[in-house]
Design a protein around this motif. Structure first.
Motif, PDB file in Angstrom:
ATOM      1  N   ALA A   1     -25.692  28.577  25.282  1.00  0.00           N
ATOM      2  CA  ALA A   1     -25.290  27.169  25.377  1.00  0.00           C
ATOM      3  C   ALA A   1     -26.520  26.369  25.788  1.00  0.00           C
ATOM      4  N   LEU A   2     -27.398  26.141  24.840  1.00  0.00           N
ATOM      5  CA  LEU A   2     -28.681  25.507  25.128  1.00  0.00           C
ATOM      6  C   LEU A   2     -28.507  24.048  25.543  1.00  0.00           C
ATOM      7  N   ASP A   3     -29.158  23.686  26.622  1.00  0.00           N
ATOM      8  CA  ASP A   3     -29.167  22.297  27.076  1.00  0.00           C
ATOM      9  C   ASP A   3     -30.327  21.577  26.396  1.00  0.00           C
ATOM     10  N   LEU A   4     -30.243  21.509  25.079  1.00  0.00           N
ATOM     11  CA  LEU A   4     -31.303  20.943  24.251  1.00  0.00           C
ATOM     12  C   LEU A   4     -30.667  20.148  23.105  1.00  0.00           C
ATOM     13  N   PRO A   5     -31.322  19.091  22.640  1.00  0.00           N
ATOM     14  CA  PRO A   5     -30.734  18.269  21.572  1.00  0.00           C
ATOM     15  C   PRO A   5     -30.773  18.957  20.209  1.00  0.00           C
ATOM     16  N   ASP A   6     -29.921  18.486  19.320  1.00  0.00           N
ATOM     17  CA  ASP A   6     -29.899  18.984  17.944  1.00  0.00           C
ATOM     18  C   ASP A   6     -31.252  18.731  17.268  1.00  0.00           C
ATOM     19  N   ALA A   7     -31.627  19.665  16.396  1.00  0.00           N
ATOM     20  CA  ALA A   7     -32.786  19.484  15.507  1.00  0.00           C
ATOM     21  C   ALA A   7     -34.065  19.097  16.255  1.00  0.00           C
ATOM     22  N   ALA A   8     -34.239  19.663  17.453  1.00  0.00           N
ATOM     23  CA  ALA A   8     -35.387  19.273  18.282  1.00  0.00           C
ATOM     24  C   ALA A   8     -36.648  20.086  17.996  1.00  0.00           C
ATOM     25  N   PHE A   9     -36.516  21.185  17.237  1.00  0.00           N
ATOM     26  CA  PHE A   9     -37.648  22.086  17.060  1.00  0.00           C
ATOM     27  C   PHE A   9     -37.939  22.355  15.581  1.00  0.00           C
ATOM     28  N   ASP A  10     -39.211  22.574  15.317  1.00  0.00           N
ATOM     29  CA  ASP A  10     -39.631  22.943  13.967  1.00  0.00           C
ATOM     30  C   ASP A  10     -39.365  24.418  13.686  1.00  0.00           C
ATOM     31  N   ALA A  11     -39.328  25.213  14.737  1.00  0.00           N
ATOM     32  CA  ALA A  11     -39.118  26.649  14.570  1.00  0.00           C
ATOM     33  C   ALA A  11     -38.513  27.213  15.845  1.00  0.00           C
ATOM     34  N   SER A  12     -37.758  28.276  15.682  1.00  0.00           N
ATOM     35  CA  SER A  12     -37.187  28.978  16.827  1.00  0.00           C
ATOM     36  C   SER A  12     -37.417  30.473  16.634  1.00  0.00           C
ATOM     37  N   VAL A  13     -37.546  31.178  17.758  1.00  0.00           N
ATOM     38  CA  VAL A  13     -37.831  32.614  17.701  1.00  0.00           C
ATOM     39  C   VAL A  13     -37.101  33.309  18.844  1.00  0.00           C
ATOM     40  N   SER A  14     -36.668  34.519  18.596  1.00  0.00           N
ATOM     41  CA  SER A  14     -36.111  35.359  19.653  1.00  0.00           C
ATOM     42  C   SER A  14     -36.499  36.798  19.367  1.00  0.00           C
ATOM     43  N   VAL A  15     -37.214  37.393  20.287  1.00  0.00           N
ATOM     44  CA  VAL A  15     -37.699  38.763  20.121  1.00  0.00           C
ATOM     45  C   VAL A  15     -36.957  39.670  21.097  1.00  0.00           C
ATOM     46  N   PHE A  16     -36.036  40.461  20.581  1.00  0.00           N
ATOM     47  CA  PHE A  16     -35.223  41.388  21.366  1.00  0.00           C
ATOM     48  C   PHE A  16     -34.472  40.659  22.477  1.00  0.00           C
ATOM     49  N   GLY A  17     -34.015  39.443  22.184  1.00  0.00           N
ATOM     50  CA  GLY A  17     -33.331  38.640  23.179  1.00  0.00           C
ATOM     51  C   GLY A  17     -31.878  38.377  22.841  1.00  0.00           C
ATOM     52  N   VAL A  18     -31.636  37.630  21.750  1.00  0.00           N
ATOM     53  CA  VAL A  18     -30.270  37.262  21.383  1.00  0.00           C
ATOM     54  C   VAL A  18     -29.398  38.495  21.186  1.00  0.00           C
ATOM     55  N   MET A  19     -29.968  39.583  20.732  1.00  0.00           N
ATOM     56  CA  MET A  19     -29.182  40.801  20.499  1.00  0.00           C
ATOM     57  C   MET A  19     -28.523  41.318  21.778  1.00  0.00           C
ATOM     58  N   LEU A  20     -29.027  40.912  22.950  1.00  0.00           N
ATOM     59  CA  LEU A  20     -28.472  41.367  24.223  1.00  0.00           C
ATOM     60  C   LEU A  20     -27.414  40.433  24.789  1.00  0.00           C
ATOM     61  N   PHE A  21     -27.212  39.281  24.155  1.00  0.00           N
ATOM     62  CA  PHE A  21     -26.252  38.301  24.670  1.00  0.00           C
ATOM     63  C   PHE A  21     -24.823  38.829  24.547  1.00  0.00           C
ATOM     64  N   PRO A  22     -23.965  38.542  25.532  1.00  0.00           N
ATOM     65  CA  PRO A  22     -22.543  38.880  25.371  1.00  0.00           C
ATOM     66  C   PRO A  22     -21.957  38.239  24.120  1.00  0.00           C
ATOM     67  N   ASN A  23     -22.350  36.985  23.859  1.00  0.00           N
ATOM     68  CA  ASN A  23     -21.913  36.285  22.647  1.00  0.00           C
ATOM     69  C   ASN A  23     -23.159  35.996  21.805  1.00  0.00           C
ATOM     70  N   TRP A  24     -23.624  37.013  21.115  1.00  0.00           N
ATOM     71  CA  TRP A  24     -24.858  36.858  20.344  1.00  0.00           C
ATOM     72  C   TRP A  24     -24.663  35.905  19.159  1.00  0.00           C
ATOM     73  N   ARG A  25     -23.438  35.814  18.658  1.00  0.00           N
ATOM     74  CA  ARG A  25     -23.185  34.857  17.572  1.00  0.00           C
ATOM     75  C   ARG A  25     -23.426  33.434  18.050  1.00  0.00           C
ATOM     76  N   ALA A  26     -23.002  33.135  19.269  1.00  0.00           N
ATOM     77  CA  ALA A  26     -23.250  31.803  19.826  1.00  0.00           C
ATOM     78  C   ALA A  26     -24.746  31.579  20.004  1.00  0.00           C
ATOM     79  N   GLY A  27     -25.462  32.626  20.395  1.00  0.00           N
ATOM     80  CA  GLY A  27     -26.906  32.501  20.547  1.00  0.00           C
ATOM     81  C   GLY A  27     -27.589  32.143  19.244  1.00  0.00           C
ATOM     82  N   LEU A  28     -27.177  32.771  18.155  1.00  0.00           N
ATOM     83  CA  LEU A  28     -27.753  32.445  16.845  1.00  0.00           C
ATOM     84  C   LEU A  28     -27.356  31.045  16.396  1.00  0.00           C
ATOM     85  N   ARG A  29     -26.093  30.671  16.638  1.00  0.00           N
ATOM     86  CA  ARG A  29     -25.659  29.314  16.262  1.00  0.00           C
ATOM     87  C   ARG A  29     -26.447  28.250  17.015  1.00  0.00           C
ATOM     88  N   GLU A  30     -26.722  28.507  18.290  1.00  0.00           N
ATOM     89  CA  GLU A  30     -27.482  27.550  19.082  1.00  0.00           C
ATOM     90  C   GLU A  30     -28.922  27.441  18.580  1.00  0.00           C
TER      91      GLU A  30
END
Length: 272
Positions: free
Chosen positions: A103-132
């Protein structure tokens, strides 16, 4: 072996657990994960004018790689200890913030690129992590996601799990993070990215050796308590697994180093 008592399941979703792991993680894991972080960041078309988000930054391997391109990097993690470590680098183009990647406290479309290295896969709700990640990436932007190809992860976790499965297949404790298994397949990883709001996913495999220092057998024994599958074994089984691990180390070691090949999937995708 340091203890005959089964270990408790690891609290992967507790920030305090990761707060305690900062020094050990940076020393033992970051030199290895940096190899994959560099590869993931290299897939992103970023430079000095880019804004990049690193989700679940840990001790900052991907954030540091992105910062080297000159990009302005926002690195987030739910662990205050990890965030403090990234801040300690005092790089002017990295802003480290404590934040829940689901649940990122960040505005929509704020970044040119996003990255997650061995991070989102560990989230309880990894689908939400990818959607964010998709939500905060601008249209035409890109993302890079690194996950392990095995549901058992990599390095010592992978080797020990393979030994336990060989000796006691009925005593394998389920991994506490469902994303490890769900995303450890190119097809499922691609489908998950599309469902999250990305398009045109491309998945590549990359393998590196984790170099375990085996000069001191006692140090190797200390690793057992960090293995999720260890909690499913009784004292006799734990002793047998430890013997099998030591035997494999002796057969394959080169001096004081023991190589464990580990493979990751790196998915790149676009934001429509």
């Amino acid at each position: 072996m340091q203890s005959s008592e089964p270990a408790k399941p690891l609290p992967y979703n507790d920030p305090a657990h990761w707060d305690k792991m900062v020094t050990a993680y940076e020393a033992q894991s970051q030199p290895f994960t940096t190899l994959f972080a560099d590869a993931a960041v290299a897939t992103l078309p970023i430079g000095p004018s880019s804004k990049v988000l690193d989700v679940a930054t840990g001790t900052g391997a991907a954030a540091l790689a992105a910062a080297r391109t000159g990009a302005a990097v926002t690195a987030i993690d739910f662990s205050s200890g990890m965030v403090a470590r990234v801040r300690a680098h005092r790089l002017p183009n990295i802003e480290a913030r404590q934040m829940d990647g689901q649940a990122l406290d960040l505005p929509d479309a704020a970044f040119d690129a996003s990255v997650s290295v061995f991070g989102v896969m560990l989230f309880p709700n990894w689908r939400a992590g990818l959607r964010e990640m998709a939500r905060v990436t601008r249209s035409g932007g890109s993302a890079s996601i690194a996950v392990w190809k095995s549901a058992d992860g990599a390095a010592v976790h992978l080797l020990l799990s393979q030994i336990i499965r060989r000796l006691y297949p009925d005593n394998v404790t389920p991994m506490p993070c469902t994303g490890l298994a769900e995303l450890a397949d190119p097809g499922r990883l691609s489908a998950a990215l599309i469902a999250a709001g990305f398009s045109e996913p491309v998945v590549a495999e990359i393998t590196h050796d984790f170099k375990l220092n085996v000069a001191n057998p006692g140090d190797v024994d200390k690793l057992f308590e960090f293995m999720p599958h260890w909690s499913g074994l009784d004292a006799d089984q734990s002793a047998a697994v430890a013997r099998a691990l030591r035997s494999e180390i002796e057969q394959r070691r080169t001096g004081d180093s023991f190589a464990i090949p580990s493979t990751a999937l790196i998915a790149t995708a676009q934001r429509p």
